[in-house]
Design an enzyme around this catalytic site. Structure first.
Site, PDB file in Angstrom:
ATOM      1  N   GLY A   1      -1.424   1.745  -9.587  1.00  0.00           N
ATOM      2  CA  GLY A   1      -2.212   2.490  -8.603  1.00  0.00           C
ATOM      3  C   GLY A   1      -1.534   3.738  -8.070  1.00  0.00           C
ATOM      4  N   THR A   2      -0.857   4.452  -8.939  1.00  0.00           N
ATOM      5  CA  THR A   2      -0.249   5.715  -8.479  1.00  0.00           C
ATOM      6  C   THR A   2      -0.550   6.822  -9.482  1.00  0.00           C
ATOM      7  OG1 THR A   2       1.819   6.844  -7.910  1.00  0.00           O
ATOM      8  CG2 THR A   2       2.016   4.947  -9.393  1.00  0.00           C
TER       9      THR A   2
ATOM     10  N   HIS B   1       8.547   5.566   1.039  1.00  0.00           N
ATOM     11  CA  HIS B   1       7.987   6.662   1.834  1.00  0.00           C
ATOM     12  C   HIS B   1       7.777   6.271   3.298  1.00  0.00           C
ATOM     13  CE1 HIS B   1       6.313   8.761  -2.026  1.00  0.00           C
ATOM     14  NE2 HIS B   1       7.607   8.882  -1.896  1.00  0.00           N
TER      15      HIS B   1
ATOM     16  N   VAL C   1       2.487   3.490   2.921  1.00  0.00           N
ATOM     17  CA  VAL C   1       3.007   3.308   4.279  1.00  0.00           C
ATOM     18  C   VAL C   1       2.257   2.193   4.999  1.00  0.00           C
ATOM     19  CG1 VAL C   1       3.931   5.644   4.476  1.00  0.00           C
ATOM     20  CG2 VAL C   1       1.551   5.234   5.129  1.00  0.00           C
TER      21      VAL C   1
ATOM     22  N   ARG D   1      -4.393   6.376  11.281  1.00  0.00           N
ATOM     23  CA  ARG D   1      -4.099   5.643  10.030  1.00  0.00           C
ATOM     24  C   ARG D   1      -3.554   4.245  10.359  1.00  0.00           C
ATOM     25  NH1 ARG D   1      -6.099   9.408   9.225  1.00  0.00           N
ATOM     26  NH2 ARG D   1      -7.695   7.833   9.124  1.00  0.00           N
TER      27      ARG D   1
ATOM     28  N   ASN E   1      -3.749   1.143 -13.749  1.00  0.00           N
ATOM     29  CA  ASN E   1      -4.314   2.194 -12.896  1.00  0.00           C
ATOM     30  C   ASN E   1      -5.791   2.369 -13.244  1.00  0.00           C
ATOM     31  OD1 ASN E   1      -3.317   4.040 -10.837  1.00  0.00           O
ATOM     32  ND2 ASN E   1      -4.017   5.687 -12.169  1.00  0.00           N
ATOM     33  N   LEU E   2      -6.527   2.873 -12.259  1.00  0.00           N
ATOM     34  CA  LEU E   2      -7.956   3.074 -12.485  1.00  0.00           C
ATOM     35  C   LEU E   2      -8.203   3.953 -13.706  1.00  0.00           C
ATOM     36  CD1 LEU E   2     -10.537   2.169 -11.114  1.00  0.00           C
ATOM     37  CD2 LEU E   2     -10.472   4.238  -9.723  1.00  0.00           C
TER      38      LEU E   2
END
Ligand code: APR
Length: 232
Positions: free
Chosen positions: A172-173, A106, A90, A56, A198-199
């Site tokens: 976006g969450t 996070h 992250v 990642r 958001n989408l």
């Protein structure tokens, strides 16, 4: 002065090419979240977990911030200390876009956590080969990423900002992971206007005052321009 708190999630980085957690197949890069994002998974299978986050970290290095990250940096430039960005991500795309007042609740891929001495050194390379901790020399470094069942970082500072803000935006969450998913309701309870970009509409605890559906690279720059125009 309008104080603004922005909470971001994986959706803001999606158009940069960083996959979200809860894709259509329910997997995160081919893994079940509980196989790579819990302390138990790390205890059971440290190599799998370390290799997963090493991959990642490298993947994020290869991508760039998008128009949504840049718009939030522009908002900070315009209103300075009245904006706090709290990210669940992250990746480091907010800081690479120029945002400075930022909380990684996070954790961060570009930081390691020593389970021996508690140090949290900045980290660029891999962890799979068990490099020594720069503070204590023990080979006990793990990714400085908050896993399920662990306490997010800086909650006091975040909650103080959330209860004091005039505008709270969720970008976006999916709103499925607490405590972040509760911030909008907390802000609303203390009188803030709440906005979702958001989408698709998320399963909000309390409906947002303004819910806009679409890609972050379109919605966020437009929203930022509105805010800046309203202040001038
Ligand atoms: N623009 C805006 N929103 C988008 C886009 C986009 N281009 N693409 C996807 N989204 C939305 C999805 O519709 C979804 O609601 O982003 C959201 C991403 O949700 P998740 O994958 O659940 O990510 P997030 O909410 O950040 O997850 C929270 O869960 O696994 C943990 O710790 C991890 O920080 C993470 C937390």
């Amino acid at each position: 002065m309008t104080r603004i708190v922005v909470l971001t999630g994986a959706g803001i980085s999606a158009e940069s090419g960083v996959p979200t957690f809860r894709g259509a197949d329910g997997l995160w890069e081919g893994h079940r979240i509980e196989d790579v994002a819990t302390p138990e998974a790390y205890e059971r299978n440290p190599d799998t977990v370390l290799a997963f986050y090493d991959a990642r970290r490298r993947a994020v290095e290869a991508v760039a911030p998008n128009a949504a990250h840049r718009a939030l940096a522009r908002l900070e430039e315009a209103i300075g200390g009245d904006l706090l960005v709290v990210t669940q991500n992250v990746d480091d795309l907010h800081e690479r876009a120029g945002t400075r007042d930022l909380v990684h609740m996070h954790g961060e891929l570009r930081r390691a956590l020593c389970t021996g001495c508690g140090a949290r050194p900045g980290w660029e390379g891999d962890l799979i080969h068990r490099p020594p901790c720069p503070e204590c020399g023990e080979r006990m470094l793990r990714p400085d990423v908050v896993w399920f069942g662990e306490m997010p970082y800086d909650l006091d500072c975040i909650e103080n900002a959330v209860v004091a803000c005039d505008v709270f935006a969720s970008i976006g969450t999916s709103g499925s992971v607490y405590p972040a998913a509760g911030f909008a309701a907390l802000a609303a309870a203390f009188g803030a206007r709440t906005v979702e970009l958001n989408l698709e509409p998320s399963d909000a605890l309390v409906p947002f005052d303004d819910a806009r559906a679409g890609p972050a690279t379109e919605l966020v720059p437009a929203w930022v321009e509105e805010l800046i125009a309203a202040r001038t």
